[in-house]
Write an enzyme that holds these catalytic residues in place. Structure first.
Site, PDB file in Angstrom:
ATOM      1  N   GLY A  80      17.466 -38.692 -14.844  1.00 60.55           N
ATOM      2  CA  GLY A  80      17.613 -38.989 -16.407  1.00 60.55           C
ATOM      3  C   GLY A  80      18.386 -40.184 -16.826  1.00 60.55           C
ATOM      4  N   ASP A  81      19.030 -40.158 -17.789  1.00 60.14           N
ATOM      5  CA  ASP A  81      19.454 -41.361 -18.682  1.00 60.14           C
ATOM      6  C   ASP A  81      20.718 -41.534 -18.073  1.00 60.14           C
ATOM      7  OD1 ASP A  81      20.636 -43.315 -19.887  1.00 60.14           O
ATOM      8  OD2 ASP A  81      20.099 -42.516 -21.885  1.00 60.14           O
ATOM      9  N   ILE A  82      21.066 -42.235 -16.929  1.00 60.02           N
ATOM     10  CA  ILE A  82      22.182 -42.204 -16.159  1.00 60.02           C
ATOM     11  C   ILE A  82      22.954 -43.621 -16.465  1.00 60.02           C
ATOM     12  CG2 ILE A  82      21.853 -40.594 -14.387  1.00 60.02           C
ATOM     13  CD1 ILE A  82      21.288 -42.931 -12.619  1.00 60.02           C
ATOM     14  N   LYS A  94      13.778 -50.106  -4.396  1.00 60.25           N
ATOM     15  CA  LYS A  94      12.340 -50.605  -4.751  1.00 60.25           C
ATOM     16  C   LYS A  94      12.261 -51.847  -4.280  1.00 60.25           C
ATOM     17  CE  LYS A  94       8.496 -49.541  -7.304  1.00 60.25           C
ATOM     18  NZ  LYS A  94       8.514 -48.968  -8.310  1.00 60.25           N
ATOM     19  N   ASP A 137      11.775 -46.935 -14.334  1.00 58.52           N
ATOM     20  CA  ASP A 137      12.876 -45.954 -14.856  1.00 58.52           C
ATOM     21  C   ASP A 137      13.362 -46.252 -16.290  1.00 58.52           C
ATOM     22  OD1 ASP A 137      12.273 -44.795 -12.596  1.00 58.52           O
ATOM     23  OD2 ASP A 137      14.388 -45.442 -11.731  1.00 58.52           O
ATOM     24  N   ASP A 162       6.209 -46.556 -12.995  1.00 60.96           N
ATOM     25  CA  ASP A 162       6.329 -45.272 -13.472  1.00 60.96           C
ATOM     26  C   ASP A 162       4.943 -44.575 -13.927  1.00 60.96           C
ATOM     27  OD1 ASP A 162       8.918 -45.120 -12.268  1.00 60.96           O
ATOM     28  OD2 ASP A 162       9.721 -45.434 -14.568  1.00 60.96           O
ATOM     29  N   GLY A 196       4.457 -37.078 -20.548  1.00 59.99           N
ATOM     30  CA  GLY A 196       5.317 -38.283 -20.504  1.00 59.99           C
ATOM     31  C   GLY A 196       4.484 -39.358 -20.292  1.00 59.99           C
ATOM     32  N   ALA A 197       5.273 -40.664 -20.149  1.00 61.16           N
ATOM     33  CA  ALA A 197       4.607 -41.912 -19.643  1.00 61.16           C
ATOM     34  C   ALA A 197       3.661 -41.910 -18.520  1.00 61.16           C
ATOM     35  CB  ALA A 197       5.797 -42.951 -19.291  1.00 61.16           C
TER      36      ALA A 197
END
Length: 763
Positions: A80-82, A94, A137, A162, A196-197
């Protein structure tokens, strides 16, 4: 499934050097001249050229091979949003994948900004540094705005992996899964769980592939997305259905053909799968816990066609199958964008690749020998080395045809060859070997026909047109093995040298051998008994004209093979020994190393023979020998032991072959460093020349040298052993040889056999 512990992961990332990636120079930097060219004052000249023409940045800098992996850390993996900084290990990872699969350099950039407008402004200001941008992300719905704005404002490829990475790989998988299931994509009913996306992008691509929008039901956390809902954003609204009879996942799945899960784990039950149509396709892509486990899905009904996002089950939907090669193709034509045509080209290239025969490297990595297109294999494995040529070339071609390429590719075959060389999969040298052999294929006997590696090599050599293979072994056993390995032996001859019907050949070979060796105590009976052994029989086939070349060594000790070769084939006239050479195909050039397997402790006369044979072998490979004879001393600094033997052999070589570039004895560093050698020893015959042939003073040194490079996983491809000095084309392998190694040796044997025929025809 391999269990990854917190301790192991932290230790991996910390290590002796923190992180996973680094920057390396690509130009010389050791001298003051080098540094003056790299920076001031030399660097001013390319700067001015780029000022006059911005596209020259692709010519004079790394822009054309540099991608920015950019994130604000708002949707990191399953975390999530980290935050931007916390997501840095993922971005470095990546970058590592870009490099190892696509040969692409990466700077990872973590932007501490959640506002999409300010985020875009930041990226737009740094974009000139890069040939492409991989967004990573970033949470929905902001990611839609960010990607669309950057694509509109920048003239380089921008892709939110993503969204589109998952879409491309899953679309290729869907195309093939529908084919396996015997379903028409235009009639297939899809249920997409998740909005979602990734889900939105996947579904858009499925529609472009041929799925009818009216056959799609999409669900978010509130249930089926219907036209009467008032809580929909514009992206979700595209796929809203006007059906009033479905609201839940259970209702949506009844009689559905396809389930695509881009949501969360364990939300799909066995009963839901049982309610689907025949041959249901289930893509449970939540990771690491799928919407339903692979085991439960197969237990629910045997006809399910299953895919997950995990590597420990068949048909993994893995973005690494796509993004390195999509960007590779885009960068290589200096594309202005990654458009829909390029994405669709990637879909078809990936889908088509799964229908082709599986390369040996894939079987070796996954420990599977029976992969073939079907329910358990309809998506290529991430390790498949053909992805870079198939996908990158398709994407590059689509970029050219759709008008977004700045630099069109003119020779597509050459481009594909360059892609193979980029990651060290194949070199010009080995391609030339195979092409030369294929022009004049010969009859090659494979001694250990019942060994899986040997059989695979024989089949591959036949498919490539390198030779007409002959396998030695029991036909029933070999055919059973071929069936198990899913190999087609059509057109491949099998000979059982122990069968009654081969009595005539055994007697013929034994008579020939006993007469040739009668002064060495051989009798017909003894020779006949030996013909039950594969090496005696197979070499006798070559000796008597029943075959043109022979490959052996996977089972047999070298000492025994050497003895048989001397007895049956014999050493070339004018020589007292034979030898083997290994070829190192490196980024710096081709190097030939002798003698790696035959002569343990050669005296000066044997070294003289090895040097002569090596010179002939280098010429055989259409190269000019520049030979250094190696020891631990330089030019007489030690006058006993191996230096003295090498010194004497060099002296004899120079007397007999005054025009040959050969010298020694010398240490290997002086042989390899022309400047060092010429400064210290300007008198050598090698002055001004780059050495390509190394003759070592004993087998331990030669063997250890090439095996050290092999063990260190150097960039060099090692080809061999190459036999030198027997009267006929008899070539050796060893138990470590891969299928690729044996195919390379087979190509050498076929060329060797053809050259032998040409020589004999001129006598």
């Amino acid at each position: 499934m391999l269990k990854i512990t917190k301790e192991a992961a932290l230790a991996y990332h910390e290590g002796e050097r923190p992180g996973k990636i680094e920057v390396k120079p690509t130009k010389p930097y050791r001298t003051q001249t080098d540094l003056s060219l790299a920076y001031s004052p030399g660097v001013a000249y390319p700067c001015l050229e780029i000022q006059n023409n911005e596209n020259d940045a692709y010519k004079y800098t790394n822009k054309g091979n540099l991608v920015a992996v950019i994130s604000n850390g708002t949707a990191v993996l399953g975390l999530g949003d980290i935050g931007a900084m916390s997501g840095k290990p993922v971005m470095e990872g990546k970058g590592l994948l870009f490099k190892i699969y696509g040969g692409i350099d990466v700077f990872d950039i973590e932007v501490n900004e959640k506002d999409p407008v300010k985020f875009c402004e930041t990226v737009e200001r740094i974009a000139p540094s890069f040939g492409g941008i991989n967004l990573e992300d970033i949470k929905a719905p902001e990611c839609f705005y960010i990607e669309e704005r950057l694509k509109k404002n920048l003239d380089i490829p921008v892709m939110h992996d993503d969204q589109h990475g998952t879409a491309i790989i899953s679309a290729a998988g869907l195309k093939n899964a529908l084919e396996v299931a015997g379903k028409d994509i235009k009639k297939a009913k899809l249920v997409i769980n998740g909005a979602g996306a990734a889900a939105i992008s996947c579904t858009k691509l499925y529609v472009a592939l041929g799925v009818k929008k009216e056959n799609i039901l999409m669900l978010d956390s509130h249930g089926v997305i219907t036209t009467d809902r008032t809580d929909l954003n514009p992206e979700k609204a595209i796929f809203a259905t006007n059906r009033k009879d479905v609201h839940t996942l259970e209702e949506a799945l009844k009689d559905a053909d396809v389930f695509v899960g881009l949501s969360r784990g364990n939300i799909l039950s066995k009963d839901m799968i049982r309610s689907m149509a025949s041959n249901p396709i289930v893509f449970a892509l939540a990771n690491p816990v799928p919407e339903i486990s692979y085991e439960d899905a197969l237990d629910s009904r045997p006809d399910v066609i299953m895919s997950t996002g995990r590597s420990d089950y068949p048909n993994q939907i893995n973005n690494v199958i796509g993004f390195p090669y999509i960007f590779r193709g885009a960068l290589d034509v200096h594309a202005k964008a990654i458009n829909e045509e390029m994405k669709m080209a990637a879909v078809h290239a990936i889908a088509d690749l799964a229908k082709q025969p599986i390369p040996d490297v894939v079987n070796e990595v996954y420990h599977i020998n029976d992969l073939s297109f079907g329910p358990k294999y309809f998506i290529p494995k991430p390790i498949d080395p053909r992805l870079i040529t198939a996908v990158s070339a398709a994407v590059a071609k689509a970029a050219v045809e759709s008008g977004v390429a700045r630099t069109p590719i003119k020779d597509w075959d050459k481009y594909k060859e360059n892609l193979k060389q980029l990651l060290g999969q194949e070199s010009k040298f080995t391609r030339t070997l195979h092409a030369t052999a294929a022009r004049h294929p010969q009859r090659i006997v494979f001694a250990e026909g019942g060994h899986p590696t040997m059989m695979k090599a024989a089949v591959q050599a036949k498919q490539e047109g390198i030779c007409f293979p002959i396998l030695l072994g029991n036909p029933d056993r070999l055919n059973r093995l071929a069936n198990r390995l899913k190999l087609d032996l059509t057109g491949i001859k099998i000979i059982d040298m122990r069968a009654d019907k081969e009595q005539g050949k055994r007697a013929k070979f034994a008579k020939h051998m006993s007469e040739k060796l009668e002064r060495q105590g051989y009798t017909f009976e003894e020779a006949y008994d030996k013909m039950y052994e594969r090496n005696y029989f197979g070499m006798s086939m070559v000796e008597n004209g029943d075959a043109d070349g022979f490959i052996t060594g996977l089972y047999t000790k070298y000492s025994n093979t050497i003895k048989v070769a001397k007895e049956v084939i014999g050493i070339r006239p004018g020589f007292k020994t034979f030898a083997t050479m290994h070829i190192l195909d490196t980024k710096k050039g081709i190097y030939y190393i002798s003698d790696t397997l035959i002569n343990r402790h050669p005296d000066e006369n044997v070294l003289y023979d090895i040097a002569r044979l090596s010179a002939d072998a280098v010429r055989f490979f259409n190269d000019k020998p520049v030979m250094a004879m190696i020891s631990y001393s330089n030019f007489g600094t030690d006058t006993i032991g191996s230096p003295q033997k090498v010194h004497a052999a060099v002296e004899k070589m120079q007397q007999e072959f005054p025009d040959l570039a050969v010298d020694g004895e010398m240490q290997v560093n002086f042989a390899m460093d022309k400047k060092l050698r010429d400064d210290k020893y300007p008198f050598t015959r090698l002055k001004g020349k780059n050495v390509n042939t190394l003759i070592f003073s004993n087998m331990s040194s030669a063997n250890g040298s090439y095996k050290l490079l092999q063990a260190l996983n150097s960039d060099a491809e090692i080809i061999g052993p190459i036999q030198m000095g027997l009267k006929k084309p008899i070539h050796f392998t060893d138990f470590e040889c891969s299928v690729r190694d044996i195919v390379n040796i087979t190509a050498v044997a076929a060329i060797d056999a053809y050259v032998e025929k040409i020589k004999n025809s001129k006598k």
